[in-house]
Every structure is written in structure tokens, then in C-alpha cells.
Write a protein that holds these residues in place. Sequence first.
Motif, PDB file in Angstrom:
ATOM      1  N   TRP A  56       0.844  -1.186   0.000  1.00 53.54           N
ATOM      2  CA  TRP A  56       0.000   0.000   0.000  1.00 53.54           C
ATOM      3  C   TRP A  56       0.891   1.253   0.000  1.00 53.54           C
ATOM      4  CZ3 TRP A  56      -4.188  -2.054  -1.375  1.00 53.54           C
ATOM      5  CH2 TRP A  56      -4.700  -3.214  -0.782  1.00 53.54           C
ATOM      6  N   ALA A  57       0.618   2.142  -0.945  1.00 48.80           N
ATOM      7  CA  ALA A  57       1.328   3.434  -1.041  1.00 48.80           C
ATOM      8  C   ALA A  57       2.807   3.286  -1.376  1.00 48.80           C
ATOM      9  CB  ALA A  57       1.168   4.251   0.241  1.00 48.80           C
ATOM     10  N   SER A  58       3.217   2.142  -1.918  1.00 53.38           N
ATOM     11  CA  SER A  58       4.648   1.938  -2.143  1.00 53.38           C
ATOM     12  C   SER A  58       5.197   2.788  -3.282  1.00 53.38           C
ATOM     13  CB  SER A  58       4.940   0.458  -2.428  1.00 53.38           C
ATOM     14  OG  SER A  58       4.222   0.012  -3.560  1.00 53.38           O
ATOM     15  N   GLY A  59       4.332   3.366  -4.104  1.00 57.01           N
ATOM     16  CA  GLY A  59       4.787   4.240  -5.176  1.00 57.01           C
ATOM     17  C   GLY A  59       4.717   5.702  -4.770  1.00 57.01           C
ATOM     18  N   THR A  60       4.106   6.487  -5.635  1.00 54.83           N
ATOM     19  CA  THR A  60       4.012   7.932  -5.442  1.00 54.83           C
ATOM     20  C   THR A  60       3.378   8.309  -4.111  1.00 54.83           C
ATOM     21  OG1 THR A  60       3.784   8.186  -7.833  1.00 54.83           O
ATOM     22  CG2 THR A  60       3.085  10.038  -6.474  1.00 54.83           C
ATOM     23  N   SER A  61       2.407   7.534  -3.674  1.00 56.61           N
ATOM     24  CA  SER A  61       1.578   7.946  -2.538  1.00 56.61           C
ATOM     25  C   SER A  61       2.266   7.884  -1.185  1.00 56.61           C
ATOM     26  CB  SER A  61       0.292   7.113  -2.495  1.00 56.61           C
ATOM     27  OG  SER A  61      -0.511   7.406  -3.612  1.00 56.61           O
ATOM     28  N   SER A  62       3.520   7.427  -1.126  1.00 59.33           N
ATOM     29  CA  SER A  62       4.265   7.511   0.130  1.00 59.33           C
ATOM     30  C   SER A  62       5.450   8.456   0.005  1.00 59.33           C
ATOM     31  CB  SER A  62       4.786   6.127   0.542  1.00 59.33           C
ATOM     32  OG  SER A  62       5.684   5.616  -0.441  1.00 59.33           O
ATOM     33  N   ARG A  63       5.575   9.128  -1.152  1.00 63.55           N
ATOM     34  CA  ARG A  63       6.784   9.902  -1.422  1.00 63.55           C
ATOM     35  C   ARG A  63       6.463  11.327  -1.842  1.00 63.55           C
ATOM     36  NH1 ARG A  63       9.800   5.288  -5.133  1.00 63.55           N
ATOM     37  NH2 ARG A  63       9.357   3.529  -3.754  1.00 63.55           N
ATOM     38  N   SER A  64       5.372  11.862  -1.341  1.00 65.71           N
ATOM     39  CA  SER A  64       4.947  13.212  -1.691  1.00 65.71           C
ATOM     40  C   SER A  64       5.582  14.226  -0.742  1.00 65.71           C
ATOM     41  CB  SER A  64       3.424  13.308  -1.610  1.00 65.71           C
ATOM     42  OG  SER A  64       3.005  13.316  -0.255  1.00 65.71           O
ATOM     43  N   VAL A 340      16.695  10.981   2.473  1.00 64.78           N
ATOM     44  CA  VAL A 340      16.389  11.476   1.136  1.00 64.78           C
ATOM     45  C   VAL A 340      15.342  10.544   0.545  1.00 64.78           C
ATOM     46  CG1 VAL A 340      17.299  12.029  -1.154  1.00 64.78           C
ATOM     47  CG2 VAL A 340      18.784  12.243   0.857  1.00 64.78           C
ATOM     48  N   TYR A 341      14.321  11.099  -0.071  1.00 70.23           N
ATOM     49  CA  TYR A 341      13.384  10.223  -0.792  1.00 70.23           C
ATOM     50  C   TYR A 341      12.956  10.892  -2.091  1.00 70.23           C
ATOM     51  CZ  TYR A 341       9.477  12.979   1.260  1.00 70.23           C
ATOM     52  OH  TYR A 341       8.614  13.977   1.638  1.00 70.23           O
ATOM     53  N   ALA A 342      12.643  10.063  -3.067  1.00 72.42           N
ATOM     54  CA  ALA A 342      12.246  10.533  -4.392  1.00 72.42           C
ATOM     55  C   ALA A 342      10.904   9.925  -4.758  1.00 72.42           C
ATOM     56  CB  ALA A 342      13.298  10.156  -5.431  1.00 72.42           C
ATOM     57  N   VAL A 492       7.507  -1.749   6.950  1.00 72.54           N
ATOM     58  CA  VAL A 492       7.437  -1.139   8.286  1.00 72.54           C
ATOM     59  C   VAL A 492       8.383   0.043   8.405  1.00 72.54           C
ATOM     60  CG1 VAL A 492       7.882  -1.518  10.744  1.00 72.54           C
ATOM     61  CG2 VAL A 492       6.621  -3.227   9.423  1.00 72.54           C
ATOM     62  N   LEU A 493       9.608  -0.124   7.959  1.00 71.93           N
ATOM     63  CA  LEU A 493      10.615   0.917   8.181  1.00 71.93           C
ATOM     64  C   LEU A 493      10.469   2.102   7.246  1.00 71.93           C
ATOM     65  CD1 LEU A 493      13.820  -1.224   8.838  1.00 71.93           C
ATOM     66  CD2 LEU A 493      12.230  -0.236  10.493  1.00 71.93           C
ATOM     67  N   THR A 494       9.819   1.920   6.091  1.00 73.66           N
ATOM     68  CA  THR A 494       9.690   3.040   5.154  1.00 73.66           C
ATOM     69  C   THR A 494       8.286   3.626   5.079  1.00 73.66           C
ATOM     70  OG1 THR A 494       9.198   1.624   3.252  1.00 73.66           O
ATOM     71  CG2 THR A 494      11.521   2.103   3.693  1.00 73.66           C
ATOM     72  N   ARG A 495       7.237   2.847   5.408  1.00 69.26           N
ATOM     73  CA  ARG A 495       5.879   3.349   5.230  1.00 69.26           C
ATOM     74  C   ARG A 495       5.017   3.320   6.493  1.00 69.26           C
ATOM     75  NH1 ARG A 495       7.535   1.290   0.431  1.00 69.26           N
ATOM     76  NH2 ARG A 495       7.159  -0.860   1.074  1.00 69.26           N
ATOM     77  N   ARG A 496       4.974   2.188   7.242  1.00 64.24           N
ATOM     78  CA  ARG A 496       4.148   2.206   8.463  1.00 64.24           C
ATOM     79  C   ARG A 496       4.783   3.117   9.509  1.00 64.24           C
ATOM     80  NH1 ARG A 496       2.862  -0.335   4.774  1.00 64.24           N
ATOM     81  NH2 ARG A 496       1.392  -2.081   4.667  1.00 64.24           N
ATOM     82  N   ILE A 501      13.771   7.473   6.854  1.00 65.49           N
ATOM     83  CA  ILE A 501      14.177   8.846   6.513  1.00 65.49           C
ATOM     84  C   ILE A 501      14.366   9.722   7.743  1.00 65.49           C
ATOM     85  CG2 ILE A 501      13.178   8.837   4.191  1.00 65.49           C
ATOM     86  CD1 ILE A 501      10.772  10.399   5.362  1.00 65.49           C
ATOM     87  N   GLU A 502      14.073   9.190   8.928  1.00 62.00           N
ATOM     88  CA  GLU A 502      14.145  10.013  10.135  1.00 62.00           C
ATOM     89  C   GLU A 502      15.346   9.697  11.021  1.00 62.00           C
ATOM     90  OE1 GLU A 502       9.317  10.782  10.629  1.00 62.00           O
ATOM     91  OE2 GLU A 502      10.346   9.431  12.014  1.00 62.00           O
ATOM     92  N   THR A 503      16.198   8.779  10.600  1.00 66.98           N
ATOM     93  CA  THR A 503      17.388   8.438  11.374  1.00 66.98           C
ATOM     94  C   THR A 503      18.598   8.491  10.442  1.00 66.98           C
ATOM     95  OG1 THR A 503      17.122   6.069  10.928  1.00 66.98           O
ATOM     96  CG2 THR A 503      16.117   6.930  12.951  1.00 66.98           C
ATOM     97  N   PHE A 504      19.745   8.871  10.993  1.00 67.97           N
ATOM     98  CA  PHE A 504      20.946   8.968  10.166  1.00 67.97           C
ATOM     99  C   PHE A 504      21.385   7.607   9.626  1.00 67.97           C
ATOM    100  CE2 PHE A 504      21.552  13.145  12.266  1.00 67.97           C
ATOM    101  CZ  PHE A 504      21.810  13.910  11.129  1.00 67.97           C
ATOM    102  N   ASP A 505      21.073   6.523  10.367  1.00 68.32           N
ATOM    103  CA  ASP A 505      21.420   5.194   9.866  1.00 68.32           C
ATOM    104  C   ASP A 505      20.393   4.670   8.868  1.00 68.32           C
ATOM    105  OD1 ASP A 505      19.491   3.093  11.381  1.00 68.32           O
ATOM    106  OD2 ASP A 505      19.933   4.790  12.692  1.00 68.32           O
ATOM    107  N   ARG A 506      19.296   5.441   8.674  1.00 65.44           N
ATOM    108  CA  ARG A 506      18.229   5.120   7.718  1.00 65.44           C
ATOM    109  C   ARG A 506      17.557   3.783   8.003  1.00 65.44           C
ATOM    110  NH1 ARG A 506      20.149   8.135   2.107  1.00 65.44           N
ATOM    111  NH2 ARG A 506      20.824  10.016   3.168  1.00 65.44           N
ATOM    112  N   GLY A 507      17.535   3.416   9.267  1.00 61.90           N
ATOM    113  CA  GLY A 507      16.802   2.226   9.676  1.00 61.90           C
ATOM    114  C   GLY A 507      17.622   0.969   9.785  1.00 61.90           C
ATOM    115  N   THR A 508      18.885   0.988   9.394  1.00 62.34           N
ATOM    116  CA  THR A 508      19.673  -0.246   9.423  1.00 62.34           C
ATOM    117  C   THR A 508      19.899  -0.737  10.851  1.00 62.34           C
ATOM    118  OG1 THR A 508      21.717   1.056   9.317  1.00 62.34           O
ATOM    119  CG2 THR A 508      20.831   0.208   7.235  1.00 62.34           C
ATOM    120  N   LEU A 509      20.010   0.190  11.802  1.00 58.27           N
ATOM    121  CA  LEU A 509      20.226  -0.221  13.194  1.00 58.27           C
ATOM    122  C   LEU A 509      18.957  -0.748  13.845  1.00 58.27           C
ATOM    123  CD1 LEU A 509      22.618   2.604  14.492  1.00 58.27           C
ATOM    124  CD2 LEU A 509      23.203   0.335  13.596  1.00 58.27           C
TER     125      LEU A 509
END
Length: 568
Positions: A56-64, A340-342, A492-496, A501-509
Motif C-alpha cells: 500500500w502506497a509503495s509508489g508515489t503515494s508515500s513519497r509526496s 532522502v526520498y524521491a 514497516v521501516l519506510t511506510r508504516r 528517513i528520520e534516522t541517520f542510519d536510515r533504519g539499518t540499526l
Amino acid sequence: MRTTTLGPEERAQALARMAEQELDILVVGGGVVGTGTALDAATRGLTTGLVEARDWASGTSSRSSKLIHGGLRYLEMLDFALVREALKERGLLLERLAPHLVRPVPFLYPLQHKGWERLYAGSGVALYDAMSVSSGHGRGLPTHRHLTRKHALRIAPALRKDALVGALQYYDAQVDDARLVVTLARTAASYGAHVANGAKVTGFLREGERVVGARVQDVESGGEYEIRARQVVNATGVWTDDTQALIAERGQFHVRASKGIHLVVPKDRINSTSGLILRTEKSVLFVIPWGRHWIVGTTDTDWDLDKAHPAASSADIDYLLEHVNSVLTTPLTRDDVQGVYAGLRPLLAGESDATSKLSREHVVAHPVPGLVVVAGGKYTTYRVMAKDAVDEAVHGLDRKVAACTTELVPLAGAEGYPALWNARARIAARAGVHVARVEHLLNRYGSLAEDVLALIEKTPALGAPLAAADDYLRAEVVYAAQSEGARHLEDVLTRRTRISIETFDRGTLSAREAAELMAPVLGWDEGQIDREVAYYEKRVEAERESQRQPDDQTADAARLGAPDIVPL
């Protein structure tokens, strides 16, 4: 309102039920327009199915830009109808449909010329406010105000003194776009729609010229389904032309992808209590408050490469930094950028002058019997697009169908939200969590926050924050897999959540901790946990590498270095 969960069992049942009966409407595409269309159809009493190839929202709708706005700059283009329509939708979302997800946000517009600019820009903002109020749904936002330079600098000390002679301040609204889409899908399901993500349309079913359904592949398990429907709605955004190609029909219009990138920086890097809107030589630049962060965007460039993973290049990032730094006392550097997100905007491009001017307008077409296409538009006006698409589909049902009701249908979590917000201190005391945590949950789930708190009550360890992303509770990861349709760690880490995008490690930790929380819900063994974590780490590294590349072609090639966890 009874709210349906979107867990693994519910997804399997939805696919099976869609294949068992002929639907009135099958919607293809799980972005904001597709989920909105499914909700519109279901609330008219139509048997409705909704399939999405990815998440859900994996395209444009999560990257506005995460804005719900009328489009102030469209006034300058004299597109009054589009602005009026969007302002009405903004008011509906704020006041009735999703007050738990959409909230007001102030913007400061620096004036750089004395006299004429204040009159010119002030007239536009005054008209914007007047159109909002006249829509009948705009009284909840403060009206604009004129500021001296001294007053503006008190609000935004980050601005250079020579960057403005005065300012205007006005209000718009913002939303977590991906959460709105998931909420739309859940709301549609609660009204009877059968919804499934990870379900890719591989072809359309035809009887002569007529489209009578679609072949759908379950990309999670590999199963195949034939789903029959009296009308199919193609709501696939920038993938519209690809989906149309499945019926080998020449479309009446084409959808062109325009890439917009955004930077996320910590709140303390820009000293301001208001968002900013700045003019550039091409468009406008926003600096948008986002919790403990700022979102800086956006760009607007043609994109004809991979649509699933649009890549931000080094040139894109430099463009945004250069323009925002032109007005800041303390410039931002690459080291300040957390995320960063596009994303890709679906812009209409026709084969005649008339259709090519549609741009941010939307269009609905019936290219062949049984198939409706909806494309273009703005995120803010998704509900209008959905209404127009269902209205068009209804013409092919040969029976009387109720009119659109979504203007009156609050989304899941909206009912009871104001009362729970007023009781947040009492809820916090009862749940044994800090009131700030309850506020956070209410602003993400509304009244459904009670479901998340119930998980914590049952398993107190879930009330702790994630070790490397302490804005989010462990319970939210479990809830995403159990109730919100999250199938993979990336979901979970990019959409829920927005940990990516909110951590410097970008979720890897946070990746392994989150994967281990999801595992019992989704039936993962240790091998699958390892695969999910490894894929996510490769995804982040591919994105970082793409952002070091000088142009779109090299950035795209670098981003494609990380394969999808489920090949499509």
C-alpha cells in the motif's frame, strides 16, 4: 465503526473471495486514488475488490511533500477551479474525514521587494483564505497575516536578514501520506471491500472487446487467480500506460512521470517555528515541519527510468541545498541530511494541445467497455478523483447505484479522536506510558491507538521504544504486521513508520529488532529474518550509492543494485 484488520489471514481470505464471485468493481492500484476508489465503491453498496502489486502506497503515494493543500501557486496560473476544489477537500480532511492524520501547518513566505510584492502576494493569499472559507470547510484554519521583517525574523531566526524585507504567514495542512493510504484501505475493508496487497495484475480477462476482470498473481505465495468484475478501474498512477498496455489499446492520454526529491534534516538545523515557502526560478521550495525534523523539497524533472525505485542523484540534492541555503544564516551541508526520498508525480500528457494542458488536473476515461482509467490529479483531491472514477464505472453496471457518500464517511480512527485527545493524560496514566507517547499514537492511529495500547497491556515489553529509533514503540511494529498489511521489513521501516528517513542510519540499526518483532505474526523463521534484514541493508546502501551519482542514469543504475525481496 467496525474496523477490519489487514493481517495475513485477512489478505488470503480477500484474494479467495475475489476469485469466488463476480465483483461489481475491481480496482487496480493501491495508492491514494485506488484505495479511495475502493472506499467510494464499497460505501455505495457495490461488491468491490482492490489489488496492489507491491505494498500500500509503495509508489508515489508515500513519497509526496506530505502536504494537503489548495495549491497556492495555481492561483497565479488562474486555475481557480482546481484551487477551490482542493481547498474544500483540505477542509473535509481536517474537520471530518481524517482529523487524526491531517493537521494545520504554518508557512512563512519571505518578501524580497518592497511595495508591489506585498500587494501582489498578499492579494493572492487573501483570495486563498476567502476561497477556503467559501468552500464551507475552511473555518478551522487561522487566516493569513502580514509581518514586518523584524517580526518575521522572530518567527524564523534562521533566515538571513538580507533575504527578506517582510513576510506573509498563512496556513495549509500536512499528512503522513502512507498512513492515510493504509487507513483508506482499512476503511474500505470495513465497509465490505476485499483488499489485498502483494497481488499483481498480469493481464486482463476479455470477452470480445469487453474487459471482464483480471488475472492476478499472488507474489507472496505464487498463486494465480482469475478475478471477474463487471467494471475494472485502472488507478495505477505513473504505471497507467504500462497497465493500459496489457489490453493492447492506445490510450486517449498518456501519463508522464515527473520526479520530485525531498531531504529530511533534524529540527535543530533550521531555527524556525514556522514552515517556509520560497520561490525558485522554476517553481517553489518548501521547508516543512515534520515532527522532530524538517522536510525540504521539491524538484520537478522528467523521469523515464525505473518507476518502482526513482533515484535521487547528487545533482538533485545539491539543487535543494543550494536553494534553501540562499536564505539561511547557517547553511545546511550534506552531513545534516538524515534522509532522502524521491517520488514520481503522474502528470497528464495528451496527444493534442487540449489534453496536454491538463497537467495537474485529473481525467477519467472509458477506453474499452468494462475498463475505466483515472489518472493525473493532486494528492489532496484523491476523493474527487475516486468519485469521478466510480461515477464513470457505474454507467457500465446497467442498474441504479447510490450517489457518492465519502464526503460524509470518516476514515478509520477519526471517530472519537477529539474525545480521546482530550483524555490523553488519563489514557497515559491508565496505560502506564508517558503522555507524549499517547499523543504520538493518537496522531498516527486516532481512536485505533487503543488497539496498540492493548498490545502493550498484553505484552508490556512492547511498550518500550525501538532501541535505535526511539520515536516509535515496539508495539507499532507488531501492529503494522498484524493489522496494517505490512508484509516485509521495508514496509514497516519506510511506510508504516518513517524510520528510513528520520534516522541517520536510515533504519539499518533498527532492522533486526523490527524483523524479530514481525516474525511471529508473519510466520518467519530465522532464515527469513536474515533475508529481510540483508535485503533492507542492501536497499539502503543502494540508495546511498545512487545519491552519490552525478545524474539520473547513473543514480538509477546504482539504485537497481538492490533487488526486491519479492521479485515482481
